[in-house]
Write a protein that holds these residues in place. Sequence first.
Motif, short mmCIF file in Angstrom:
data_model
loop_
_atom_site.label_atom_id
_atom_site.label_comp_id
_atom_site.label_asym_id
_atom_site.label_seq_id
_atom_site.Cartn_x
_atom_site.Cartn_y
_atom_site.Cartn_z
N LYS A 105 -1.91 3.36 0.57
CA LYS A 105 -2.60 2.14 1.04
C LYS A 105 -4.15 2.65 1.32
CE LYS A 105 -1.01 -1.47 2.27
NZ LYS A 105 -1.00 -2.55 1.58
N LEU A 106 -4.04 3.79 1.95
CA LEU A 106 -5.72 4.31 2.32
C LEU A 106 -6.37 4.59 0.93
CD1 LEU A 106 -4.85 6.59 5.12
CD2 LEU A 106 -6.11 4.70 5.51
N TYR A 150 -13.57 -1.23 4.03
CA TYR A 150 -13.33 -1.05 2.81
C TYR A 150 -12.85 -2.11 2.11
CZ TYR A 150 -13.64 3.76 4.62
OH TYR A 150 -14.04 5.10 5.24
N ASP A 151 -13.44 -2.74 0.87
CA ASP A 151 -13.15 -3.54 0.11
C ASP A 151 -12.51 -4.93 1.01
OD1 ASP A 151 -11.67 -1.01 -2.03
OD2 ASP A 151 -13.52 -1.97 -2.00
N GLY A 152 -13.42 -5.35 1.88
CA GLY A 152 -13.08 -6.45 2.62
C GLY A 152 -11.99 -6.14 3.61
N ARG A 201 8.55 9.82 1.56
CA ARG A 201 8.13 8.52 0.78
C ARG A 201 7.35 7.78 1.69
NH1 ARG A 201 12.79 7.53 0.04
NH2 ARG A 201 13.23 5.92 1.37
N HIS A 202 7.59 7.77 2.72
CA HIS A 202 6.86 6.80 3.74
C HIS A 202 5.29 7.17 3.97
CE1 HIS A 202 10.84 5.99 6.18
NE2 HIS A 202 10.88 5.74 4.95
N ALA A 203 5.20 8.58 4.15
CA ALA A 203 3.85 9.06 4.01
C ALA A 203 3.18 8.81 2.87
CB ALA A 203 3.97 10.74 3.97
N GLY A 204 3.64 9.00 1.63
CA GLY A 204 3.17 8.45 0.65
C GLY A 204 2.84 7.04 0.23
N ILE A 205 3.31 6.09 0.91
CA ILE A 205 3.19 4.88 1.12
C ILE A 205 1.75 4.46 1.79
CG2 ILE A 205 3.64 2.42 2.19
CD1 ILE A 205 6.66 3.21 1.45
N TRP A 206 1.71 5.10 2.99
CA TRP A 206 0.32 5.03 3.74
C TRP A 206 -0.74 5.88 3.17
CZ3 TRP A 206 1.18 0.93 6.36
CH2 TRP A 206 2.45 0.68 6.76
N ALA A 207 -0.48 6.92 2.56
CA ALA A 207 -1.67 7.34 1.81
C ALA A 207 -2.12 6.93 0.64
CB ALA A 207 -1.02 8.89 1.06
N GLN A 266 -4.63 1.59 11.48
CA GLN A 266 -3.24 1.59 11.69
C GLN A 266 -2.59 2.38 10.34
OE1 GLN A 266 -1.49 -0.57 14.15
NE2 GLN A 266 -0.39 1.16 13.54
N SER A 267 -3.11 2.29 9.27
CA SER A 267 -2.54 3.16 8.17
C SER A 267 -2.62 4.51 8.41
CB SER A 267 -3.20 2.71 6.81
OG SER A 267 -2.58 1.33 6.57
N LEU A 268 -3.74 4.96 9.10
CA LEU A 268 -3.93 6.48 9.19
C LEU A 268 -3.08 6.89 10.52
CD1 LEU A 268 -5.64 8.92 8.66
CD2 LEU A 268 -7.27 8.23 10.28
N ASP A 269 -2.92 6.19 11.41
CA ASP A 269 -1.81 6.45 12.45
C ASP A 269 -0.37 6.59 12.01
OD1 ASP A 269 -3.88 6.53 14.48
OD2 ASP A 269 -3.55 4.48 15.15
N ASN A 270 -0.01 5.38 10.84
CA ASN A 270 1.03 5.58 10.43
C ASN A 270 1.47 6.79 9.65
OD1 ASN A 270 1.65 3.38 11.67
ND2 ASN A 270 1.32 2.00 9.91
#
Length: 383
Positions: free
Chosen positions: A63-64, A5-7, A55-61, A15-19
């Motif tokens: 990023k994805l 995705y975009d390079g 808030r942490h979940a929002g960060i990773w969402a 990793q982001s999905l696991d987080n």
Amino acid sequence: MPRRYDGFMPSENDQSLDNLRLERDAILLYDGLAEIEKDQTRAAAFHRIAANERRHAGIWARKLEERGAVVPPAPARPRPRVAVILLLARIFGTKAVSDLVTALEGDEEDIYDSQSSPEVAAIAADEREHARIWQELKGESPERRVEEDIASRERWHRSSRSGTLRAVIFGVSDGLVSNLALVMGVAGAAGDQGRFILLAGIAGLLAGSFSMAAGEYISMQSQRELFERQIALERAELAAMPEEEEAEMAAIYRAKGFPEHEAASIAARLFEDPEKALDTLVREELGLDPDELGSPIGAATGSFVAFAVGAAVPVLPYLVTSGAPAFIASLVLSLGALFAVGAGVSLLTGRSVLFSGFRQVLIGAAAAGVTFAVGSVIGVSVA
């Protein structure tokens, strides 16, 4: 396979999905604890941690989404380990699962420690805040000495303090495996003589339970007496030669890396209160926690009950039927219980529920198979 995705490499999205999954589990955990908790102060603390996890979940969402990946919907149910913690909290209260929760948080911190990014750095600061909140919930005083504060942060990574649950799980496992092996062995020798199998199973249950209780009581009582004597000797030394003990305390802090003047200053402040000085000497010099010497009666009672519960499982079918139906029911019920025990072990180890469950089944089945074969040989020989 995930696409680019975009390079970005697929591993970054993985990793982001696991987080994200990790944080969503934490949300369900703390929302559940807040719902269970009756004390408003503790419930508010759980809500505060849950807000951080959101808030942490929002960060990773985000990023994805920025990488063009599809963000999965939030699950309605947590993974098994979290679900079991919530179940135990409903039965025994949130205080009873505090060590399990901090161990789970420690696993989360370990996962983030292996990553490096600005997002992870910000989340790590929140995780340290969670540790502080849990210390307050456990009643730890902010005035406790510097090195105990360091040790308490290290305990965030350990699950060894969940001793009660550990003893229960392994007590049930011991009773289940040993009595299953006994019942299978007698079944191999006695054939369809159900009354002999039942008698052997009940005898094994009682003998094993009393043996476990007696052994645990003697072991714990002897250990406690030894610890109490060591503490009494330390108290006598403190009363007889306080200057030498204060110098010893300063030496302990110098060994920890404190400059000589700071070590002497800390020791002097601690020795202004003899009880605090004794507590610190006992912890640092003897490696003991005066508040956690163990309860012999509690350990014996817990061992008796846990072993009896596990040992009762293979016997239950023989109370209502006999012959092949009882044999098959006993084996199936016991293997199912073994899987449940293995799943319980995964709470302590952090391993997969399936791995721990099937490992326990394999161990119990091997013991049962060997004793059944030996019983069959003995039965044929006697016949």
